[in-house]
Design an enzyme around this catalytic site. Structure first.
Site, mmCIF file in Angstrom:
data_model
loop_
_atom_site.group_PDB
_atom_site.id
_atom_site.type_symbol
_atom_site.label_atom_id
_atom_site.label_comp_id
_atom_site.label_asym_id
_atom_site.label_seq_id
_atom_site.Cartn_x
_atom_site.Cartn_y
_atom_site.Cartn_z
ATOM 1 N N LYS B 171 0.836 -1.210 0.000
ATOM 2 C CA LYS B 171 0.000 0.000 0.000
ATOM 3 C C LYS B 171 0.868 1.256 0.000
ATOM 4 O O LYS B 171 1.977 1.258 0.557
ATOM 5 C CB LYS B 171 -0.900 0.012 1.246
ATOM 6 C CG LYS B 171 -1.814 -1.202 1.315
ATOM 7 C CD LYS B 171 -2.594 -1.238 2.600
ATOM 8 C CE LYS B 171 -3.785 -0.299 2.544
ATOM 9 N NZ LYS B 171 -4.654 -0.498 3.733
ATOM 10 N N GLY B 177 -7.960 5.391 -2.130
ATOM 11 C CA GLY B 177 -8.768 5.179 -3.319
ATOM 12 C C GLY B 177 -8.283 4.014 -4.161
ATOM 13 O O GLY B 177 -8.567 3.930 -5.354
ATOM 14 N N GLY B 178 -7.540 3.110 -3.541
ATOM 15 C CA GLY B 178 -7.093 1.926 -4.274
ATOM 16 C C GLY B 178 -5.855 2.162 -5.109
ATOM 17 O O GLY B 178 -5.319 1.235 -5.703
ATOM 18 N N GLU B 213 1.440 -5.019 4.177
ATOM 19 C CA GLU B 213 0.493 -5.322 5.240
ATOM 20 C C GLU B 213 0.015 -6.766 5.082
ATOM 21 O O GLU B 213 -0.179 -7.248 3.961
ATOM 22 C CB GLU B 213 -0.700 -4.370 5.096
ATOM 23 C CG GLU B 213 -1.519 -4.173 6.331
ATOM 24 C CD GLU B 213 -2.528 -3.065 6.082
ATOM 25 O OE1 GLU B 213 -2.298 -1.945 6.563
ATOM 26 O OE2 GLU B 213 -3.539 -3.321 5.402
ATOM 27 N N HIS B 221 -15.017 -4.510 4.841
ATOM 28 C CA HIS B 221 -14.472 -3.152 4.981
ATOM 29 C C HIS B 221 -15.581 -2.308 5.593
ATOM 30 O O HIS B 221 -16.582 -2.012 4.946
ATOM 31 C CB HIS B 221 -14.063 -2.605 3.607
ATOM 32 C CG HIS B 221 -13.604 -1.179 3.627
ATOM 33 N ND1 HIS B 221 -12.401 -0.771 3.101
ATOM 34 C CD2 HIS B 221 -14.175 -0.049 4.116
ATOM 35 C CE1 HIS B 221 -12.269 0.524 3.268
ATOM 36 N NE2 HIS B 221 -13.344 0.990 3.872
ATOM 37 N N GLU B 301 -6.868 2.502 8.043
ATOM 38 C CA GLU B 301 -6.352 3.841 7.780
ATOM 39 C C GLU B 301 -7.411 4.866 8.122
ATOM 40 O O GLU B 301 -8.581 4.522 8.332
ATOM 41 C CB GLU B 301 -5.932 4.002 6.321
ATOM 42 C CG GLU B 301 -7.075 3.846 5.324
ATOM 43 C CD GLU B 301 -6.593 3.902 3.884
ATOM 44 O OE1 GLU B 301 -5.663 3.142 3.545
ATOM 45 O OE2 GLU B 301 -7.149 4.694 3.111
ATOM 46 N N ASN B 303 -9.044 8.487 6.720
ATOM 47 C CA ASN B 303 -9.146 9.476 5.647
ATOM 48 C C ASN B 303 -9.493 10.814 6.277
ATOM 49 O O ASN B 303 -10.573 10.976 6.856
ATOM 50 C CB ASN B 303 -10.212 9.060 4.630
ATOM 51 C CG ASN B 303 -9.821 7.771 3.917
ATOM 52 O OD1 ASN B 303 -10.632 6.875 3.756
ATOM 53 N ND2 ASN B 303 -8.567 7.653 3.521
ATOM 54 N N ARG B 305 -10.616 13.647 5.540
ATOM 55 C CA ARG B 305 -11.380 14.458 4.580
ATOM 56 C C ARG B 305 -12.805 13.922 4.520
ATOM 57 O O ARG B 305 -13.117 12.926 5.175
ATOM 58 C CB ARG B 305 -10.743 14.338 3.196
ATOM 59 C CG ARG B 305 -10.588 12.856 2.807
ATOM 60 C CD ARG B 305 -10.258 12.650 1.376
ATOM 61 N NE ARG B 305 -9.796 11.313 1.073
ATOM 62 C CZ ARG B 305 -10.562 10.245 0.855
ATOM 63 N NH1 ARG B 305 -11.878 10.362 0.910
ATOM 64 N NH2 ARG B 305 -10.045 9.071 0.583
ATOM 65 N N ARG B 351 -21.960 3.774 -7.080
ATOM 66 C CA ARG B 351 -21.116 4.696 -7.847
ATOM 67 C C ARG B 351 -21.277 4.357 -9.328
ATOM 68 O O ARG B 351 -20.949 3.243 -9.761
ATOM 69 C CB ARG B 351 -19.653 4.538 -7.453
ATOM 70 C CG ARG B 351 -19.373 4.872 -6.009
ATOM 71 C CD ARG B 351 -17.872 4.958 -5.787
ATOM 72 N NE ARG B 351 -17.557 5.040 -4.377
ATOM 73 C CZ ARG B 351 -16.364 5.334 -3.903
ATOM 74 N NH1 ARG B 351 -15.368 5.570 -4.735
ATOM 75 N NH2 ARG B 351 -16.139 5.391 -2.602
#
Lengths: 186, 471
Positions: B171, B177-178, B213, B221, B301, B303, B305, B351
């Protein structure tokens, strides 16, 4: 050619807006025949930008700038373009940074030949001045922006003629003095 | 006498008068809408190919800041800050992606007297660097997945993998965002994975550092939304299940609340998220991402934002997260108490990307034909597209987010199926067919999904019916 539409702020039309409402077709037609790629007209409340599209026409949104800039020279730049030759392929010098445009102290007059590398002005941003240079030997056709005007990336600052015979065909004396010409004269 | 026209916070103090949105697409529009409802003027920025973009039309002012390439426009800090100064804005909202998690940008904003609408610089630096974030979480007694430090040599990566065992996930330390992410199942593929992940991270975030990882097998997720003001008040606004991910690890469908999540796991996740925010002196909106394996969870993780999928939280909890971002940045205290945060119903977000699902989600670009978006009861559509709009190849391929909300998950699924059937986007291939397949798959309907579910249950089961939809 694409064009933007001025927006009234709801408190009544400015003189420029009234002028545009009455004269826009004529202004637009004259602009389309001129060598200009972009033309901005503004007063204290409204700004309008005419841009010649290179691909499919599209209506651009009108934007009022956050800071007002001197407006008395807009018609002057329009008037300077009478020396240009309709249909002739001119070159534009565009802003590479977002900032405030300042003319060089010794900016040439329209019609004046220039050497490559001559500094025509600066774009000031974040207390740094980025010089605006003429890349090749050319003749200045017009300064499009005003002293102290906020410019965005890609905005046309100067129009020059880089054709070998460019300087010879344009007589600086033929370019009228700035003065206060009638607004629609393009 | 007329009252002052300066926008006000809900506690009566002054709000920002004008905000620059340093982004494009649907999130720029989302922020513009929040600003408009709060009474704040807006300044959009755009690249040369986005001149006709909807966010440019909707903002009060707009400045072109560069050519099409993101690095020279939406990541052009000098031109963005200059546009902010020229337009006299008080604050900058970064949206998500681009500069949203760039602590250097936040610092530059502050040095120019601009309020960065996001967390403090120190929190972005700490949590934006995924290795240091995991260390802090570990120190705060929040479970973390076994992972390496930043690896700079193949030998370092091999040593970690030998101890943790395969499979592993490489990672990027910056971003998300992948991007900059590679799964490696055996040592022979490690070198190629490191090279690919680092190169992708360098291109996406201008930071090629990566770490390794341990990869959990079929975890879920699940992420928790937090809101924190600048006075130490922290709440969580529930969780979102984002297990439906493309093979590239980019999320495709999200929902809130997470289905089939044990009550005590939900409570522990929320408490861990609040603890994480407190331990980093966090303020503004943020998201703690966890991998959940039965009743165990591991911090993945944070984010720092607003998230793409924030609308599912907004509709379920009745809270406007973007407005709260702006209010908190303006110094307003959170008036929402944790005990008042209660979910109402269930929400699902699909999406809709311009991607060819049958061709490994290859991004598509071009001029759109007719665009018909869904609507009606319980449907929210966040989008920047319109009939005839250009989809440039330079940016993220997401065209729209469709959010379906209803009292029960089953009803929300039915509602989303209806919305997808109504949606018609001509001119590019879209992800609508894969969403239709997902929503009609029994294991999804039963809420039994995990991070590799899409690949195993949908993509490996043959071509999608109706894949030509919209093309």
């Amino acid at each position: 050619m694409s064009q933007s539409r001025p927006e009234a702020d709801g408190r009544g039309q400015s003189s420029l807006l009234r002028f545009l409402n009455e004269q826009l077709p004529q202004v637009s037609q004259a602009f389309s025949k001129s060598p200009l790629k972009q033309l901005r007209i503004r007063d204290a409340e409204v700004a309008m930008t005419l841009v010649k599209a290179t691909t499919a026409p599209a209506v651009l949104p009108t934007r009022q700038r956050g800071r007002q800039v001197p407006t008395d020279s807009s018609p002057r730049h329009v008037a300077r373009m009478v020396g240009g030759e309709a249909g002739r392929p001119y070159t534009t010098i565009n802003a590479e940074v977002v900032g405030i445009f300042h003319s060089a102290a010794d900016v040439p007059q329209p019609g004046e030949p220039m050497d490559a590398g001559r500094v025509l002005g600066y774009v000031e941003a974040l207390r740094l001045r980025t010089p605006v240079r003429n890349a090749d030997q050319a003749v200045l056709i017009a300064q499009v922006v005003e002293e102290g005007q906020a410019v965005e990336f890609g905005e046309t600052l100067f129009i020059v003629d880089r054709r070998p015979d460019g300087g010879a065909t344009l007589d600086a004396a033929a370019v009228p003095d700035a003065g206060e010409p009638e607004a629609p004269q393009i | 006498m007329l009252a002052s026209r300066r926008p006000r916070r809900s506690d009566g103090d002054e709000l920002f008068e004008k905000i620059l949105i340093a982004n494009r697409g649907e999130v720029a529009i989302r922020v513009i809408r929040a600003c408009r409802e709060l009474g704040c003027k807006t300044v959009a920025i755009f690249s040369e190919v986005d001149r006709d973009a909807l966010h440019v039309r909707l903002a009060d002012e707009a400045y072109c800041v560069g050519p099409a390439q993101s690095a020279r426009s939406y990541l052009n800090v000098a031109n963005i800050i200059s546009a902010a100064e020229l337009t006299g804005v008080d604050a900058v909202h970064p949206g998500y992606g681009f500069l949203a998690e760039n602590s250097g940008f936040a610092e530059i904003c502050a040095s120019h007297g601009l309020k960065f609408i996001g967390p403090p610089v120190a929190a972005i630096s700490l949590m934006g660097d995924k290795a240091s974030a995991k260390q802090r979480m570990s120190e705060s007694d929040i479970p973390v997945i076994p992972g390496s430090d930043v690896v700079t040599t193949l030998e370092q990566a091999k040593a970690f993998c030998a101890e943790a065992g395969y499979p592993v996930l490489i990672k990027a330390t910056a971003g998300g965002g992948g991007k900059g992410m590679r799964m490696v199942g055996r040592e022979a593929d490690l070198a190629a994975g490191l090279t690919a992940a680092s190169g992708e991270a360098q291109a996406a975030f201008a930071d090629g550092r990566v770490y390794v990882e341990k990869l959990l097998v079929k975890p879920r997720h699940i992420e928790v939304q937090v809101l924190a003001d600048e006075f130490g008040h922290v709440i969580h606004v529930g969780e979102r299940d984002c297990s439906i991910q493309k093979p590239s690890h980019q999320k495709l469908l999200e929902e809130a609340p997470a289905p089939n999540l044990a009550h005590d796991v939900r409570a522990r996740l929320g408490a861990a998220a609040v603890q994480a925010a407190r331990s980093t002196d966090y303020s503004n909106a943020g998201t703690l991402e966890f991998l959940v394996d039965d009743d165990k969870f591991y911090f993945m993780e944070m984010n720092t934002r607003i998230q793409v999928e924030h609308p599912v939280t907004e509709v379920v909890y009745g809270i406007d997260l973007v407005k709260w971002q702006i209010r908190i940045a303006a110094g307003e205290r959170l008036s929402v108490r944790q005990e008042a945060i209660r979910p109402l119903g269930h929400a699902i977000e699909c999406r809709i990307n311009a991607e060819d699902v049958e061709n490994r989600f290859m991004p598509a670009a071009g001029k759109l034909g007719d665009v018909i978006m869904s609507g009606g009861p319980g449907i929210r559509v966040d989008t920047h597209i319109y009939s005839g709009a250009e989809v440039p190849p330079y940016y993220d391929s997401m065209l729209a987010k469709i959010i379906a909300h209803d009292h029960h998950r089953d009803n929300a699924i039915v509602r989303m199926r209806r919305a997808l059937a109504e949606t018609d986007i001509r001119g590019v291939a879209t992800t609508i067919p894969v969403h239709e397949r997902i929503l009609s798959t029994p294991s999804f309907v039963q809420g039994r999904t995990h991070v590799t579910w899409l690949r195993e249950e949908i993509l490996q089961k043959g071509p999608l019916a109706g894949a030509a939809h919209g093309a």
